[in-house]
Structure formats: C-alpha cells, structure tokens
Design a protein around this motif. Sequence first.
Motif, short mmCIF file in Angstrom:
data_model
loop_
_atom_site.label_atom_id
_atom_site.label_comp_id
_atom_site.label_asym_id
_atom_site.label_seq_id
_atom_site.Cartn_x
_atom_site.Cartn_y
_atom_site.Cartn_z
N LEU A 89 0.80 -0.96 0.08
CA LEU A 89 -0.10 -0.11 -0.09
C LEU A 89 0.89 1.19 -0.05
O LEU A 89 2.03 1.19 0.23
CB LEU A 89 -0.85 -0.02 1.23
CG LEU A 89 -2.32 -0.87 1.28
CD1 LEU A 89 -2.91 -0.87 2.47
CD2 LEU A 89 -3.19 -0.42 -0.05
N ARG A 90 0.15 2.54 -0.37
CA ARG A 90 0.88 3.51 -0.30
C ARG A 90 1.72 3.95 0.79
O ARG A 90 2.89 4.27 0.99
CB ARG A 90 -0.23 5.01 -0.25
CG ARG A 90 0.39 6.09 -0.32
CD ARG A 90 -0.63 7.22 -0.96
NE ARG A 90 -2.01 6.83 -0.58
CZ ARG A 90 -2.69 7.30 0.27
NH1 ARG A 90 -2.01 8.47 0.96
NH2 ARG A 90 -3.90 7.16 0.57
N ASP A 91 1.10 3.53 2.04
CA ASP A 91 1.91 3.54 3.46
C ASP A 91 2.41 2.34 3.87
O ASP A 91 2.70 2.00 5.06
CB ASP A 91 1.16 4.42 4.36
CG ASP A 91 0.73 5.97 4.01
OD1 ASP A 91 1.62 6.66 3.44
OD2 ASP A 91 -0.37 6.24 4.00
N LEU A 99 2.70 4.03 -6.25
CA LEU A 99 1.47 3.54 -6.08
C LEU A 99 1.12 2.23 -6.61
O LEU A 99 0.71 2.25 -8.10
CB LEU A 99 0.53 4.66 -6.37
CG LEU A 99 0.46 5.90 -5.59
CD1 LEU A 99 -0.52 7.04 -6.08
CD2 LEU A 99 0.49 5.70 -4.19
N PHE A 156 -0.93 -0.26 -6.99
CA PHE A 156 -2.07 -0.63 -7.23
C PHE A 156 -2.75 0.18 -8.22
O PHE A 156 -3.79 0.30 -8.73
CB PHE A 156 -3.08 -1.07 -6.26
CG PHE A 156 -2.37 -2.05 -5.08
CD1 PHE A 156 -2.20 -3.42 -5.83
CD2 PHE A 156 -2.31 -2.08 -3.91
CE1 PHE A 156 -1.63 -4.35 -5.11
CE2 PHE A 156 -1.96 -2.83 -3.24
CZ PHE A 156 -1.47 -4.19 -3.68
N VAL A 157 -2.06 1.20 -8.65
CA VAL A 157 -2.66 2.24 -9.64
C VAL A 157 -2.19 2.03 -10.99
O VAL A 157 -2.83 2.23 -12.08
CB VAL A 157 -2.20 3.79 -9.16
CG1 VAL A 157 -2.52 4.60 -10.18
CG2 VAL A 157 -2.85 3.97 -7.96
N PHE A 190 -8.18 -11.17 -6.10
CA PHE A 190 -9.48 -10.36 -5.84
C PHE A 190 -9.02 -9.72 -4.47
O PHE A 190 -9.53 -8.33 -4.31
CB PHE A 190 -10.70 -11.47 -5.58
CG PHE A 190 -11.85 -10.74 -5.57
CD1 PHE A 190 -12.29 -9.78 -6.36
CD2 PHE A 190 -12.61 -10.91 -4.12
CE1 PHE A 190 -13.51 -9.00 -5.98
CE2 PHE A 190 -13.78 -10.15 -3.96
CZ PHE A 190 -14.53 -9.40 -4.86
N THR A 239 -5.97 -7.01 -5.41
CA THR A 239 -5.76 -5.73 -6.24
C THR A 239 -7.64 -5.48 -6.28
O THR A 239 -7.77 -4.62 -7.09
CB THR A 239 -5.39 -6.26 -7.55
OG1 THR A 239 -6.26 -7.11 -8.30
CG2 THR A 239 -3.98 -6.61 -7.53
N GLY A 240 -8.46 -6.41 -6.28
CA GLY A 240 -10.00 -6.11 -6.53
C GLY A 240 -10.14 -6.07 -7.95
O GLY A 240 -11.13 -5.78 -8.40
N GLY A 241 -9.18 -6.62 -8.61
CA GLY A 241 -9.46 -6.75 -10.22
C GLY A 241 -8.78 -5.59 -10.82
O GLY A 241 -8.82 -5.48 -11.94
N GLY A 242 -8.44 -4.44 -9.98
CA GLY A 242 -7.93 -3.25 -10.67
C GLY A 242 -6.62 -3.11 -10.77
O GLY A 242 -5.81 -4.26 -10.66
N PRO A 243 -6.02 -1.96 -11.25
CA PRO A 243 -6.89 -0.81 -11.69
C PRO A 243 -7.73 -1.05 -12.88
O PRO A 243 -7.20 -1.60 -13.62
CB PRO A 243 -5.70 0.27 -11.82
CG PRO A 243 -4.69 -0.63 -12.14
CD PRO A 243 -4.62 -1.81 -11.57
#
Lengths: 424, 340
Positions: B176-178, B194, B196-197, B279, B282-286
């Motif tokens: 994560l970012r932090d 970032l 996950f972006v 899942f 990343t939740g499927g993202g970005p």
Amino acid sequence: MLNFKRILATSSMVATLAATSALAETELRMMWYNDGNESEVIQSIIDRFEANNPDISVVIDVVPYKSIMESLPIQLAAGAGPDLARVTDLGGLSKYYMDLTPHISNSDYWEASFGPFLDWLAPDSDRISGFMTQLTVTGPYVNKTFFEQAGVAMPGDGATWDEWAAAANDVAGKLDIPIPMAWDRSGHRVSGPAIAMGAKMFNAEGEPALVDDGLKEMTQRLYDWHQDGTMTKELWGSVSGSSYLGANEDFANGQVVMYMSGSWQIGQFSGTIGDAFDWWAVPAPCGAAACTGMPGGAALVAMKDTKHPAEVGKLMDFLAQEENLAEFYGKNLFIPGHLKLATGGVDFATDDVRAKHALSTFAGAVPKIAPTAFDLQGYPNNRIMFNALISRLNEAIVGELTLEQAYVRMEEDIAKQLAAKALE
Amino acid sequence: MTRNSDQPAAVKNTVVSIAGWPVQRVFRLLEYPFSKIQKGVGIQGMPWIFLLPNLLFFGIFVVIPLFINFAFSFTGGTELFLSNRVYTGTEQYRFLLECETFGDPITCREDRFWKGLYNTFVFVFFQVSFLVLFSLITALILNREIRGRGFFRAVFFFPVLLSPVVVALIWKWILLRDGILNAFLVSIGMDKILFFVSPEWAMFWAVFVSIWAHMGFYTLILLAGLQAIQPDLYEAAEMDGTSKERVFWRITLPLLWPNLLVVVVLALIKGVQVFDEVFVLTGGGPGTATQFIVQYIYNTGFTEQVQDFGLASAASIVLGVILFVLTMLQLAVTRARDNG
C-alpha cells in the motif's frame, strides 16, 4: 426418601425446561449489518420486546454489508431468507417483502410516520413493508483544522464544486496533504453532484436515461480531477467493477482535505476521530441546476416467506414505535427516517460539537434535495444505473476507455441488465 | 543375546495384535455383507462397490451441478430455480462471443469477458513460466547437502499452509501507499510507488504473490522427483568426468520430466482458475487490469443488482472448455512421451 427427592428435582427441572421451550416457541431471524454498533442498540430494544412477549425470541444475525448485498438476494430467491432484514437496496428487493398491513395495529400511524419512504420500499403498490432505520443524505466533510492551518477560507454556503476543488487543492498544496479530495467509490455518491449539474436521470417516459449533458459535466470533472491529482487514482482505480470503496479511513487518518460521503459516517467519525481534528460537514456544493446530495438510507423490512407473519408484524409494530425509534436514532446519531422525529424529536446521545454540527447540516440538507434525486432513490432498479456509472467511469479514469466510450458502455450495461430483468 | 534381541520384536507383535484387534473385529463384521454383495455383483463388480462412495460424492457435488450449470447457460432472467427461468437458446453464448475484432476486447459486445480472458492468459503465461522455473531452481538447491536444509524446506513450504486471503492481505499491507515497501523506498531516498494504480505493477504483484504462495507445493513435488533419481547415475557421470551442466540436461531433467509435467499441468489449471488471492490483493483493478475470468463470472452472477446467472453460467462453461482443452493437451503430451 433420597430417591424421591431426586426424582422430584429432576422432574421439576425437566418441567421448567419444557415450559421455557414451549414459551419461546417462535423464533424470528433478523439479518443485520452494522455501520457502527447499531446491533447493540437494536438488541437492547428487542430485549424489552422479548420480555413483554416471552413466546417470541428474536435472533439477530449480524453479517458483513457485502452479505446483505450479495447473499441475501440469493437466499430470498431460494425461499430460505430470514424473517426480517436490514437492507439498503430498498426497491430492488421489494418483490420479497411482505405486506405488514394486516399484522400491524395502526396502519395510519405507519402512513403518517413513514409516508414517503414506504414508496421506496414498495414502488408499485400501497404495501407497508418496513421502516427506515436511518435516513441518509450524501454530502462532503472537510478537515476544518487543515483549512485553518493553511490559512485558506472555507467556501461558504452556495459554493460550487469547482470552488471547493480549488480550495481543497490550495490547502493540500500548502500543508503537503497527499489527497486534496476523495469520494466514496459509489455511483450513488456521484449521482447527487451529477443532478446538481443538471443530470435528469430519466427520460420523458420515466425510463432510465443516465447519460446526458448534466452527467457529462460532472463525470468530466471527476475524470479531470483524477488526472490532475485533485483526487487519487489509488481509491477509485485500485479496484474494478462496481465494488464499493470508502475513503473514510484516509479522511480519519488526516490524509484527505475534503471527503464526499454522507451522514452515516457521523457516528463513526465521532468515535474514531473524536477531537483529533475538526471534521466538519459542509452543505452540498452546487452545480448549474441545484445544490443537492442524494437521499438514501437503510430500512428494516419483513420478508414474505416468513412462517410467522403475525409475530413479525408484532415485532415491527413494537420497533416502529416513536419512543423506540427515537432511542435508536439518538444513540446511533442517525438522521431520523420518521417524519415526526425528523422535526426535532430526537435527543442525540453526543456532546461532540462536530457531530451535532454534522447532524444539523445533513438534516438541513433534506429540504434542498432535488426532486430528481428522490425519483432516482425511489427507482427500484437504481443500482443498475449506479453500478454502470461507477464501473465504466472508473475504466475511463484509468485509461482503458475514453469518456465517450464509457458513456456508450454505461447505456449498454443498463439496457442489458434491464432486459435480463424484463425476462422475469 | 538372541533372547534379548528377540524381545523388542515380541513387544512389537503384542502391540500390533492389541491394536489390530478392533480392526480385525470390524473386518469380521464386514465380511458377511461383503461376501453377500460379491455373490450378487461378482468379483468383477467389486471395484465399483468400493468406488461407490467417491462416485456418489463426485456425482452429487460435481457432475450434477455441472449439468445444472450447463442448463442455466441456455436460460435468461433473474429467477434462481431452473424451472422458473426463461429458455433463451444460445443467446448467452452469442452475447459473450460477439466481437468485431477478437484481438481487441473493446470491440466485443461483452468487453469485460474478453478482458478477463486476455488478463487470465497473460497471468497464466508469466505465472506458470516463472513458477516452474523458480520451483525447479529451489528444488535443485534444497536437494543439495546445504546447511539448514530442513529449515529452508520448511520456510519455502510455509506459505502453502496459509489461506489465500491471508497471503493477499499480508502483501496488500506491504504494498500500500503507506506500506512497508514504500516506507523502505522512502528510507533509501526514492519516491513512493502507487503499486495498485499502475496496471503493469498490479499484474506484476499478482503474479509475484501467486508464485510466492504456491511455489513451496510445486518445489515439494520436484524435490520428491529429484530424490527418486538413482544416485548411481550421478556417481557414474562423475567417474566419467561429465560436466555439471551436461549432468543436468542429460540425467536430471529427463528423469524429472514426469514430475515437471505434473507441475506444469497443475500450475496451468490452478492459474486459469485464479481468483481469491488476486481479488483480495487488487480487487481486479486498476480498472479491469487484473480482473480475471473467474472474477468476471463472480461479478456477473453475484455482485450486480441483476444477478445474471445465465450469462455467468455460459462464461463458466467457456472456462470449462478451456480447462478441458488444457487437460487433453497434457494427456496428449504424456502419451506421446510414454510412446517414446
């Protein structure tokens, strides 16, 4: 003699057990989710009901919100759902609700207390199926302490979204805050500001027509804000589809200047942020057409597949009583979904000035909500529109689609799902 | 001396006879019904009787749902029970497979299905390739006489024991970012990333975490294969002065081939079915960058307001066909090799 005493003791124990089980012969299951600690509050009220009705026991099954959205519909479709449930897809599940009218003592009280909200639960009939456990209004919170530290004046009542975005950027730039503005990843959250920009949501025939100039105005801004860093792609971009993602933790951790969410966060912020900084609810920013958020909320509804309709009716009648709801709303810091209590009949259990200010800000926003927003909230298939909006807009924001392609896909997604539903 | 050495054997026999007594009783009890059954079905039919419990389990929980799923894929609407659903013929398949250009998912009517399929292939290609490579290297190292070999074997196998959700959450907190990794990057003077972006980073970490979580299992299979190779072969090669590279290519790899094939096929099938770890991670993202075919099926069938079981079933049948083709491919390769 000793044997006789033993036999007597055993017999009385068996008799007591039998009598107890005979008394609580009806068990009602209630599926419930929590934003904070609402289940504890409702349990204390239900305890009083059970004391007065020893033949009925109520079991509260506390589940994650995701289960309410994904598992409950399948349970209901299979005829294996609970007797009652706390839901937010108010109209979408309405075909599974029972009509409480024959089982409640005074339907006039229900009509007078919950009138407009009953239509959300039963869009095509006059049924009484439940009551609102909370009325919600979407709107922003800001970190007022940041504004004071940065020496930036907070835009006042009537300020536009552009003015708020500029101010949030100004504060973030001066204090090196990573996220100037964050919105919950939800189509419901985007809809209010889109309506403020002039989105109509429905055509002249009353059918869903999501994409118009008003919606494009707002979605273009959201797109631009994600590209210029006003909003971070990490929130919306880091998941796919219509998944909900809140920015409440980032806001509470002092990472966000302005957070677009809604009234249901008050209790949580009061507990988690407390007086660490001034979290301040501000009126819904304006667009060209209105200054509006979206109404919404959660309702406790009775299910038609229950085997105990009379007992369910009795329980709902009890829970819907004015004094019980006043206690429930007051302890949870919820905007009342009861018309009389909404006019000031609730003693909110807090000394937190920020919470009190937020409650009055959101309650004061209710009369300003645009009629289109109420229509959209009352539309039983609104989640189809919300999901299409957020998922496709997100794909545009991360660069997989252009905004124009996203608009076409939004319309197609809605048409596809409405067609599937029309096959019922 | 003889008497003393016989004592442990006598004790062992006593223990075995005591422990075996209940087993013998059970077998005696079963003897009568089984001899009756054998009379009825004949000796040839007895294997089926022993397989019956497993066949029943497989039938009820795999075969019957498979047929129901197949039937669902020819229906539409939102009703749960098959009897209430509307027959739509092959409409769901037509909807899924309608594309202007198959190489470009955006031109497909159901673009997310094709994106899911494309992402799955990318994931499987990289995940299986590197998983097999790293498992092989690890197994080769752990097969050598190194210090702390037992410890390292346990370390590499440990992630396999963790739930996929736990694995994904651990890595999510790192990335994560932090998270820990960004804290480290900042501490050495770099900027935060970032992860996950960016679609590329998200896919990289999806593959990496999956390999990290499953490598131990495949390493174990390969290690068992390596230990089954006769040491005489290596000794003979050493006496002949064969180079280590030649030993690897001429002895180790050919003899390890059956195990490697099992690893490749298992990894391939598990890779196509990937869902839970990614899942949660990343939740499927970005966007839809790490949304795989199983997540598409899950979203279509369960997360939308209109739970489109028909379309989800059709997509799962397509997935089933892909897995079937992969399995047939594996069988063909195995047979070709067995036949020389």
